[in-house]
Design a protein around this motif. Structure first.
Motif, PDB file in Angstrom:
ATOM      1  N   PHE A  75       0.838  -1.205   0.000  1.00 38.01           N
ATOM      2  CA  PHE A  75       0.000   0.000   0.000  1.00 38.01           C
ATOM      3  C   PHE A  75       0.871   1.251   0.000  1.00 38.01           C
ATOM      4  N   PHE A  89       2.333   1.726  -3.692  1.00 40.59           N
ATOM      5  CA  PHE A  89       1.541   2.236  -4.807  1.00 40.59           C
ATOM      6  C   PHE A  89       0.863   3.559  -4.481  1.00 40.59           C
ATOM      7  N   LEU A  90       0.880   3.939  -3.202  1.00 47.07           N
ATOM      8  CA  LEU A  90       0.375   5.274  -2.884  1.00 47.07           C
ATOM      9  C   LEU A  90       1.481   6.326  -2.848  1.00 47.07           C
ATOM     10  N   PRO A 122       3.306   7.684  -6.795  1.00 41.86           N
ATOM     11  CA  PRO A 122       2.806   8.747  -7.686  1.00 41.86           C
ATOM     12  C   PRO A 122       3.389  10.139  -7.414  1.00 41.86           C
ATOM     13  N   PRO A 123       3.500  10.605  -6.150  1.00 46.95           N
ATOM     14  CA  PRO A 123       4.125  11.924  -5.984  1.00 46.95           C
ATOM     15  C   PRO A 123       5.549  11.973  -6.530  1.00 46.95           C
ATOM     16  N   HIS A 151       9.418  18.792  -1.235  1.00 41.66           N
ATOM     17  CA  HIS A 151       8.146  18.296  -0.706  1.00 41.66           C
ATOM     18  C   HIS A 151       7.707  17.036  -1.452  1.00 41.66           C
ATOM     19  N   LEU A 152       7.663  17.122  -2.780  1.00 43.70           N
ATOM     20  CA  LEU A 152       7.170  15.972  -3.551  1.00 43.70           C
ATOM     21  C   LEU A 152       8.088  14.773  -3.364  1.00 43.70           C
ATOM     22  N   VAL A 168       7.541  13.319   0.160  1.00 48.33           N
ATOM     23  CA  VAL A 168       6.238  12.658   0.318  1.00 48.33           C
ATOM     24  C   VAL A 168       6.402  11.192  -0.063  1.00 48.33           C
ATOM     25  N   TRP A 208       3.129   9.063   6.427  1.00 45.31           N
ATOM     26  CA  TRP A 208       2.643  10.062   5.465  1.00 45.31           C
ATOM     27  C   TRP A 208       2.679  11.459   6.030  1.00 45.31           C
ATOM     28  N   TRP A 242       7.018  13.856   6.334  1.00 52.10           N
ATOM     29  CA  TRP A 242       8.067  14.009   5.324  1.00 52.10           C
ATOM     30  C   TRP A 242       8.916  15.257   5.510  1.00 52.10           C
ATOM     31  N   SER A 243       8.322  16.320   6.062  1.00 55.14           N
ATOM     32  CA  SER A 243       9.106  17.562   6.130  1.00 55.14           C
ATOM     33  C   SER A 243      10.188  17.523   7.196  1.00 55.14           C
ATOM     34  N   PHE A 262       5.364  18.459  12.158  1.00 51.75           N
ATOM     35  CA  PHE A 262       6.125  17.340  11.593  1.00 51.75           C
ATOM     36  C   PHE A 262       7.038  16.725  12.646  1.00 51.75           C
ATOM     37  N   SER A 263       7.537  17.560  13.550  1.00 51.72           N
ATOM     38  CA  SER A 263       8.380  17.043  14.619  1.00 51.72           C
ATOM     39  C   SER A 263       7.581  16.111  15.523  1.00 51.72           C
ATOM     40  N   ALA A 264       6.378  16.548  15.906  1.00 51.39           N
ATOM     41  CA  ALA A 264       5.556  15.730  16.802  1.00 51.39           C
ATOM     42  C   ALA A 264       5.201  14.402  16.141  1.00 51.39           C
ATOM     43  N   LEU A 294       6.181  10.577  17.297  1.00 47.66           N
ATOM     44  CA  LEU A 294       5.152   9.566  17.543  1.00 47.66           C
ATOM     45  C   LEU A 294       5.495   8.238  16.892  1.00 47.66           C
TER      46      LEU A 294
END
Lengths: 600, 234, 107, 343
Positions: free
Chosen positions: A206, A209-210, A213-214, A246-247, A250, A297, A300-301, A317-319, A323
């Motif tokens: 999953f 294939f998700l 694309p980015p 970013h892309l 991701v 997901w 990424w940053s 993004f840090s939090a 996690l």
């Protein structure tokens, strides 16, 4: 249950190059993936050795800046896309049908297509070395360093097109795996009875294939910038280099989990078998993986904390990144719980699996450290991060692959790898990785940047670089021991029983190696560890009753033809569009032939 | 099992699957899920980039400082007029009535497609073939509109390198157009194959339904593109 | 039994499909009409997004048969769709923020 | 629980040994031995980051030692000895909840000071901060003091005890700006403007070392710079000298060569007609302690070789090579003398 002699002897007798080229058997494709991936592992390792040789002493001149940049870029690309992912795909190919009690994957020809795309894509991606201009802007390819102005050669074209081909290959494989796992399970094999390795494969399918694309979009935009005058990442035309980041990330962050989760799956199979007890906290293990995939997901940053990201997204993004430490921690504790109270046999597979736990923890912990942006601002792009990724990918992903190789080798090839040599390999590898990668933490804290081909003496970097280089050579030696072991083992006769380790999962219910149709009778699953359940309850798997017709998909050459057409299309972009024009009808022809080819 | 083997003269053998869903249909849905991410990335790029316009042609009417106007090439200049107050007014390049028409054509193609699926699933081959043909024609007409639009924009001075709107617009709608083109080829192959002696075989309805899933997906992507690119100004 | 898909008529009948098409057409016309009212950008977003989401939903549920098919497909499609929407929003937020910032910096 | 006698000793020995190695080697990264150490802070912001780092580091050490002891204990303690039967259990809900909570607590302990720091770093600098612009080029750093009228390269001076505020830009590709002992690194991104500020502790004779940390091309490794923290008097003297045109005592013969050659296309020397903007400003080149973006001392020999072909030292350098046909040895010597006289 033993294989009935004489049932469909196709696997044993059907040999020769043509049979391998046209094969759609998941086991053969798995073997192809394994060998190709291993060859690329050697290539990537050689690249790493050269890099480390250059860095052994300050102001070294073994390799010039240009070649150095190509080597570290291709080392990353080779290891990620051509070695680790395919070798884990080899296990997925081999084991998905066997572990879930199916006769093949859902789409056997698509499986072959994914292999051949990978085969040609890998050659294409690396062919830059033949022209002295392999990609040299890092595997992350940050624009604008990768635009025509700063990377005028063809290196970046090999990169964009090569990754596009490999992306299609991964897409095809991931979709195929996902459908197979969801839909082809044997009777009684519910989702919560799936082996953890299969769960991990489902999760990464999953993710793949998700997340691809980015990346595809980013690569297309970069290709347009390079060849079709757009300015997506060129500042003068209004473009923004940060959008590339970013892309790319991701995709790039889920990719990290795509690399590590299969290894986690492998050791989740190996630890219970050799501890002789069930996996501790199966459900938690599965949910942790799903949580990791979900969180991957939203982090990424964290690769971009130093780019001037605003404080609020930085905090978010840090939090999220911190996690991820929670489900990962749960996994580590559960593996420890699996060891507790066991009766542990130290086979080579088990040694690799056990060493995974503390070594991966090192990589995991430094990852949690980097999740704090202020700390990351001190570590980003230093050897601290190099240490982190190598502890995750070498002592995580690669150690998992080696563990799996020793564990499933009897199933795949009917022979047991030599345990004596295996232990030599393990200890050399264990010492080598720690020598090579632990000092990188010190180098990072001492401020050594990544991706530099030279450095001055007197910065406190000299000693640890030398140690690290020695470690790299030790790893090299351990891999040579493995090659020796392989050839030694393959010269022995096939003598392994169905279940040499006394393992609990379904792949051990059939012969070693399995017949082409995997199972004489589709197995019945009564519990999470089916073979142990059957053993403890005195149950038997169903036996063949008379003459059952077993459907075997016929071989096909359309996958390789189509992949070759795709290769031509890519080659054309770097040479002459006439070649591309030649590739298109080949692809169309093979799609048509594929669609009309009878499959039974 | 035996029954499934015998019946599956064409296509992969049909097993009783774990979830009761067909493998190929599941494959198509998962693929469409993946396509969602593809178009989301393209649309996001477009939305980020189209707000960074420094030179016309702009998608929507907007004002520019007069010195920018004076520096424009003649091909672009005719789109703007000097307002006399230090600013010039530029027309939007998007032609909403034309695109609305092509949107209706694509919407109609979805109706045609679903009727073709209905025909295929209810054993009415002529209905299937007729509506399949209608779908293909609508698809080709849509592509025609797109070619017309691209040509028009090019004549008005909007190219891939003119500005970020041009680049991201052409790449986004171009990839959507490519998907329509692939869909047209897909449906044409289906139509051609349906004229063979055995037609599409016993699973005709299934094959057309899968093709329909792809076709409708391309349509819903356009529903989004039409709204965010054409109807909502920068 | 293996061919549940080919024989079985699930979904609507042709007349109902035509009605759905008419509804989609009417919604599109309403969207167009709204776009000419001169509402601001935010107003248009508030008015148009629900309408195109409605169209999206109608096509997916009725034309693509998701409403009549196994709910499993709905899960397999809606999950990625939600993910795609979130990634879209995040990219616009992050990229758009950078865009605004760099425009400020250049002025 | 039972385990063979001696297992504890093995576990303790292994853990102790690896700790000892780590501690010993950790000493090697203190500022004394590693001038670019990131754990030897010398400014307010670097120290705050380092405090946070230490907190997280100790947490990490505790977690790691715990994991290591557990994995060694369990693997060595539960070896198959031919007698023990493995205990068959599938999990323990209470334990699993517990060790989900433990990492959550650790994360919270990390997250709170992290967030605090994120927003503290984003605060604007005090109004009396000295403003410096940094512009990244392939492969050198340009420094401008807009309020003092100074443009220089690869060596930057800041006054001790006063906030220094940097505005970061790039002229070509992405670079990264970092002096490990003074602040957290920030990228120089084309089309964007980033900021970083800090207050250095005390003046120091020796320069703080910095370098580019984001891959920027062939000579990424050779893109270095120095940051001098001066006391106020020394800084003012330096700034006064830098802001002035080139020294009138500069070697005249060399200046003639400089102005005749292609040098002026790229380099500026204030007080002459040379006003190129592509390469570093050379007005006070002779006052710098290094050349070639911090890669070597500016000796006459190095300078001469550099002018002949800078790519020998710095692959990918944009400065064109000068063959003897265009620049004879005599002129080269004059040029070198001139550059060295630009104090």
């Amino acid at each position: 249950m033993a294989t009935t002699a004489g049932t469909l002897p196709q696997y044993a007798t059907n040999t020769g190059l043509w049979s391998w080229i046209t094969t759609v058997d998941h086991k053969r494709i798995g073997t192809l993936y394994l060998f190709t991936g291993f060859i690329w592992l050697l290539v990537g390792g050689l690249e790493a050795i050269l890099v480390r040789t250059q860095l052994a002493v300050p102001n070294s001149t073994v390799i010039d800046a240009d070649l150095y940049n190509q080597l570290f870029t291709m080392h990353a690309l080779t290891m990620i896309f051509l070695a680790i992912m395919p070798m884990t795909a080899a296990f997925s190919n081999w084991l998905i049908p066997l572990m879930i009690g199916a006769r093949d994957v859902a789409f056997p020809r698509m499986n072959a297509l994914s292999y051949w795309l990978y085969f040609f894509g890998g050659i294409f991606l690396s062919s830059g070395f033949l022209f002295g201009e392999a990609a040299s802007s890092g595997w992350f390819a940050y624009a604008p360093l990768t635009t025509n102005q700063y990377a005028p050669g063809r290196g970046m074209d090999f990169y964009t097109l090569g990754l596009l081909i490999l992306g299609v290959s991964s897409m095809v494989a991931a979709l195929n795996f996902a459908v197979t796992i969801i839909n082809m399970r044997a009777p009684g094999m519910t989702m919560m009875r799936l082996p953890v390795f299969i769960w991990m494969t489902l999760v990464i399918s999953f993710l793949l294939f998700l997340a691809l694309p980015p990346l595809t979009v980013a690569l297309i935009q970069l290709m347009f910038d390079r060849h079709f005058t757009t300015h997506f990442f060129i500042v003068d035309g209004g473009g923004d280099p940060i959008m590339w980041q970013h892309l790319f990330w991701v995709f790039g962050h889920p990719e990290v989990y795509i690399l590590i989760l299969p290894a986690m799956g492998i050791i989740s199979e190996v630890l219970p078998t050799f501890s002789r007890k069930p996996l501790f906290g199966y459900a938690a293990m599965v949910f942790a993986a799903v949580a990791i995939a979900f969180l991957s997901w939203a982090v990424w940053s964290h690769h971009m904390f130093t780019t001037g990201l605003a404080p609020v997204p930085r905090a978010i993004f840090s939090a999220n990144t911190m996690l991820i430490g929670v489900p990962t921690g749960v996994k580590i504790f559960n593996w420890l719980g699996t060891l507790y109270g066991g009766s542990i046999r130290f086979t080579t597979a088990m040694l690799f699996a056990v060493s995974f736990i503390p070594l991966f923890t090192i990589g995991g912990i430094s990852g949690v450290m980097h999740s704090s942006p202020p700390i990351d601002s001190q570590h980003q792009d230093t050897y601290m991060v190099v240490a982190h990724i190598h502890y995750v990918l070498v002592t995580g992903a690669l150690i998992g692959v080696f563990s799996g190789l020793f564990y499933w080798f009897p199933k795949m090839f009917g022979r047991m790898l030599d345990e004596g040599l295996g232990k030599w390999q393990f200890w050399l590898f264990f010492i080598g990785v720690n020598l090579a990668f632990f000092p990188m933490h010190f180098l990072g804290l001492a401020g050594m940047p990544r991706r530099i081909y030279t450095y001055d003496a007197g910065l406190g970097w000299d000693f640890w670089n030398m140690v690290s280089t020695i470690g790299a050579y030790v790893i090299g030696v351990s891999v040579l021991v493995f090659i020796w072991n392989f050839f030694k083992t393959m010269s022995k006769p096939m003598d392994q029983p169905n279940n040499p380790w006394g393992a609990p999962t379904l792949e051990w219910a059939t012969s070693s190696p399995p017949p082409e149709h995997d199972f004489d009778v589709v197995p019945v699953v009564r519990a999470r560890d089916p073979l142990w359940y059957d053993r403890d309850h005195g149950l038997e798997q169903p036996q063949p009753t008379g003459h059952e017709h077993i459907h075997i998909p016929p071989p096909s050459y359309y996958p390789i033809v189509m992949s070759f057409g795709v290769l031509l299309m890519a080659v054309g972009v770097t040479t002459s569009l006439a070649v591309t024009a030649l590739g298109i009808p080949i692809v169309i022809y093979s799609v048509w032939g594929w669609a009309l080819e009878p499959t039974s | 099992m035996a029954h499934a083997q015998a019946a599956a003269g064409h296509g992969a053998p049909v097993h009783a699957t774990s979830t009761g869903t067909d493998n190929r249909k599941l494959l198509m849905w998962l693929f469409l899920g993946s396509e969602c991410l593809f178009f989301a990335s393209l649309i996001a790029s477009h939305l980020v980039y189209r707000s960074r316009q420094l030179v016309p042609p702009f998608p929507f009417e907007s004002e520019i400082p007069i010195d920018v106007y004076n520096g424009l090439s003649e091909t672009v200049k005719h789109m703007c007029e000097d307002l006399g107050n230090g600013f010039a007014d530029c027309h939007g390049i998007l032609d909403i009535p034309v695109t609305s028409t092509s949107t209706f054509v694509l919407l109609f193609s979805s109706l045609a497609m679903v009727l073709a699926v209905y025909g295929a699933q209810n054993g009415r081959p002529m209905m299937m073939k007729g509506w399949l043909l209608a779908t293909i024609i609508a698809g080709v007409v849509f592509l025609g509109f797109q070619v017309y639009e691209f040509r028009l924009f090019a004549m008005e001075g909007l190219g891939l390198s003119t500005n970020q709107f041009g680049a991201s617009f052409f790449v986004l709608t171009g990839f959507h157009g490519t998907h329509v083109g692939v869909g047209v080829l897909y449906l044409m192959s289906m139509l051609a194959a349906s004229f063979r002696r055995n037609g599409l075989g016993p699973e005709t309805g299934f094959h057309i339904e899968i093709a329909g899933l792809y076709w409708h997906f391309v349509d819903i992507v356009w529903i989004i593109i039409f709204t965010v690119v054409y109807l909502i100004p920068v | 039994m293996a061919h549940g898909h080919s024989g079985e008529a699930h979904g609507l009948n042709p007349r109902q499909y035509v009605i759905v098409f008419v509804v989609l057409t009417v919604v599109t016309i309403i969207e167009l009409a709204i776009s000419y009212t001169g509402l601001g950008k935010v107003g248009l977003m508030v008015a148009l997004f629900p309408l195109s989401a409605l169209k999206f939903g109608i096509v997916v549920a009725l034309f693509m048969h998701l409403r009549f098919d196994s709910p499993f497909f709905t899960k397999m499609f809606v999950g990625p769709l939600v993910l795609a929407s979130l990634v879209l929003l995040a990219l616009i937020g992050l990229g758009g923020y950078d865009a605004a910032r760099s425009l400020l910096a250049s002025s | 629980m039972r385990m063979p006698r001696g297992t504890w000793r093995q576990v303790a020995t292994l853990v102790g040994l690896s700790l000892l190695v780590s501690i010993l080697s950790g000493c090697a990264i203190s500022g004394a031995y590693a001038p670019m150490s990131s754990v030897a802070p010398a400014s307010d912001h670097a120290r705050e980051i380092n405090t946070l780092y230490r907190l997280v580091f100790y947490l990490a050490v505790i977690v790691f030692i715990g994991t290591m002891i557990a994995s060694l204990w369990f693997t060595l303690g539960f070896r198959d000895n031919g007698r023990r039967q493995a205990r068959q259990f599938h999990g323990n809900a209470r334990l699993e909840v517990l060790w989900t909570i433990i990492p959550v607590v650790i994360v919270i302990v990390m997250a709170v000071p992290t967030f605090d720091r994120i927003f503290a770093i984003a605060e604007p600098p005090p109004s009396d901060a000295i403003k410096i612009e940094v512009i990244g080029h392939q492969f050198w750093f340009e420094f401008r003091y807009p309020d003092l009228g100074i443009t220089t390269a690869n060596e930057v001076h800041v006054p001790a005890g006063r906030a220094a505020s940097f505005t970061l830009r790039s002229d070509d590709v992405i670079h990264s700006f970092w002096v490990p002992q003074l602040f957290g690194k920030v990228d120089l991104v084309p089309g964007h403007e980033n900021h970083v500020w800090f207050t250095p502790d005390a003046a120091r004779e020796e320069a703080y070392l910095g370098q580019c940390y984001e891959l920027c091309g062939l000579s990424h490794a050779n893109m270095r710079f120095r940051m001098f923290v001066d006391d106020t008097a020394k800084f003012d003297a330096w700034a006064k000298n830098e802001a002035a045109p080139r020294s009138p005592s500069a070697v005249a013969a060399g200046e003639a060569v400089f102005l005749r050659q292609a040098c002026i296309g790229c380099h500026t020397v204030q007080g002459t007609t040379a006003a190129g903007k592509v390469g570093p400003n050379l007005t006070h080149f002779g006052a710098r302690t290094t050349m070639g973006a911090g890669i070597m001392p500016p000796t006459a020999d190095n300078l001469a070789k550099w002018i002949r072909n800078s790519a020998d030292f710095k692959p990918g350098s944009l400065m064109p090579a000068q063959a003897t046909a265009t620049l004879n040895d005599q002129d080269l010597q004059a040029l070198v003398a001139y550059l060295q006289s630009l104090k």
